[in-house]
Design an enzyme around this catalytic site. Structure first.
Site, PDB file in Angstrom:
ATOM      1  N   GLY A  68       0.824  -1.202   0.000  1.00 24.69           N
ATOM      2  CA  GLY A  68       0.000   0.000   0.000  1.00 24.69           C
ATOM      3  C   GLY A  68       0.862   1.258   0.000  1.00 24.69           C
ATOM      4  N   LEU A  69       0.352   2.312   0.648  1.00 25.51           N
ATOM      5  CA  LEU A  69       1.027   3.610   0.722  1.00 25.51           C
ATOM      6  C   LEU A  69       1.301   4.184  -0.662  1.00 25.51           C
ATOM      7  CD1 LEU A  69       3.567   2.967   3.641  1.00 25.51           C
ATOM      8  CD2 LEU A  69       1.350   4.118   3.754  1.00 25.51           C
ATOM      9  N   CYS A  70       0.317   4.018  -1.564  1.00 20.51           N
ATOM     10  CA  CYS A  70       0.472   4.578  -2.914  1.00 20.51           C
ATOM     11  C   CYS A  70      -0.825   5.281  -3.331  1.00 20.51           C
ATOM     12  CB  CYS A  70       0.864   3.491  -3.910  1.00 20.51           C
ATOM     13  SG  CYS A  70      -0.094   1.969  -3.810  1.00 20.51           S
ATOM     14  N   GLY A  71      -1.423   5.977  -2.368  1.00 20.27           N
ATOM     15  CA  GLY A  71      -2.624   6.754  -2.675  1.00 20.27           C
ATOM     16  C   GLY A  71      -3.795   5.867  -3.078  1.00 20.27           C
ATOM     17  N   PHE A  95      -4.117   4.258  -5.850  1.00 22.61           N
ATOM     18  CA  PHE A  95      -3.690   3.382  -6.950  1.00 22.61           C
ATOM     19  C   PHE A  95      -4.470   2.067  -6.969  1.00 22.61           C
ATOM     20  CE2 PHE A  95      -0.959  -0.170  -8.237  1.00 22.61           C
ATOM     21  CZ  PHE A  95      -0.653   0.182  -9.532  1.00 22.61           C
TER      22      PHE A  95
END
Length: 294
Positions: A87-90, A92
């Site tokens: 994760g940690l990709c908005g 996406f």
């Protein structure tokens, strides 16, 4: 008002978080450069190969007889959902899942009600999200991004192709993020199988007779499977570049937000400290006056 100790603890915590987001942004930027080069180099080849397949399919009788061209009544559907492992990709991963759900509701609602829409997950996040929504998920290929290469993606493509030829599925579609730039990724849904022959341009009435060397059958037999595998590989490379672009953008925004929050907390800290000092001064003055009057 929060105590000085609490404010200091929050400032320290946010400072640590900001250092992490800065580092993640730099790592994503480095990975994005390589991923962008990979998809930029593959795109012209994939487009030319697809164009060649359309041309051969339009002019060759053998192509229409290929098992990959067989159009059947759509009862069973396979969606290849390409997301990331982390994760940690908005938004996406969320956008791809939404795209898959939209595609199902618009085209395959009846099949979904019958439980005949299955998911092949490339990337853990999409598989987990679709599984939570009650879909049957094939997780054999979720670890593709751990060692991304054509061989790993080819195995997933061959499994989908074999499932279509055997009649297990009547249509195969790919849902993924197409890479435009670091800040822009576009959700795409592409039909992988059956292959649909390209329509002739408007106003074109002449048919073209092709001379095949080697034979038409050999060319079609070799070209079709290769094109299908490259189509999926291109989607995975697009998604990989999009992931790093989305993570870089998300971490950049997180770093900015942490900076704004630190400004506010330092202001609160200074005000709290000033208030504490003022209170101490008032207490000292009040004590001195009491002693003087006493």
């Amino acid at each position: 008002m929060a105590s000085l100790k609490e404010v200091r603890a929050r400032i320290s915590s946010i400072n640590s978080t900001q250092q992490i987001t800065k580092a993640m942004k730099m790592v994503a930027a480095a990975k994005l450069r390589r991923a962008q080069d990979n998809i930029t180099q593959l795109r012209p080849y994939a487009q030319k190969l697809s164009q060649m397949l359309s041309t051969v399919s339009a002019g060759a009788e053998t192509a229409s007889e290929s098992p990959y061209h067989q159009i059947r009544q759509v009862d069973r559907v396979l969606l290849i959902v390409v997301t990331s492992d982390r994760g940690l990709c908005g938004a996406f991963n969320t956008n791809v899942v939404k795209g898959a759900l939209t595609l199902i509701s618009e085209k395959y609602a009846a099949q979904a009600r019958s439980g005949n829409v299955h998911i092949m997950a490339i990337g853990k996040k999409g598989g987990e999200a679709m599984q939570r929504r009650g879909f049957k998920v094939n997780t054999n290929h979720v670890d593709v991004f751990g060692a991304l290469n054509f061989g790993n993606v080819r195995a997933a493509a061959e499994e989908a192709m074999d499932s279509f030829v055997s009649g297990q599925y009547d249509v195969v579609e790919i849902v993924y993020n197409e890479f435009r730039n670091a800040a822009v990724q576009i959700v795409r849904a592409e039909q992988m199988l059956p292959i649909v022959a390209a329509e002739a341009p408007k106003g074109s009435t002449a048919s073209v007779n092709y001379i095949f060397e080697p034979s038409e059958e050999e060319i079609v037999t070799e070209l079709i499977p290769k094109t299908l595998k490259i189509q999926l590989y291109k989607a995975v490379l697009d998604s990989n570049a999009s992931e790093h672009g989305a993570r870089m953008t998300a971490m950049d925004k997180a770093t900015e937000n942490a900076g704004e929050l630190l400004k506010q907390l330092r202001l609160v800290y200074n005000r709290t400290r000033q208030a504490a000092i003022t209170t101490e001064i008032l207490e000292i003055v009040g004590g001195a006056e009491a002693l003087a009057n006493g």
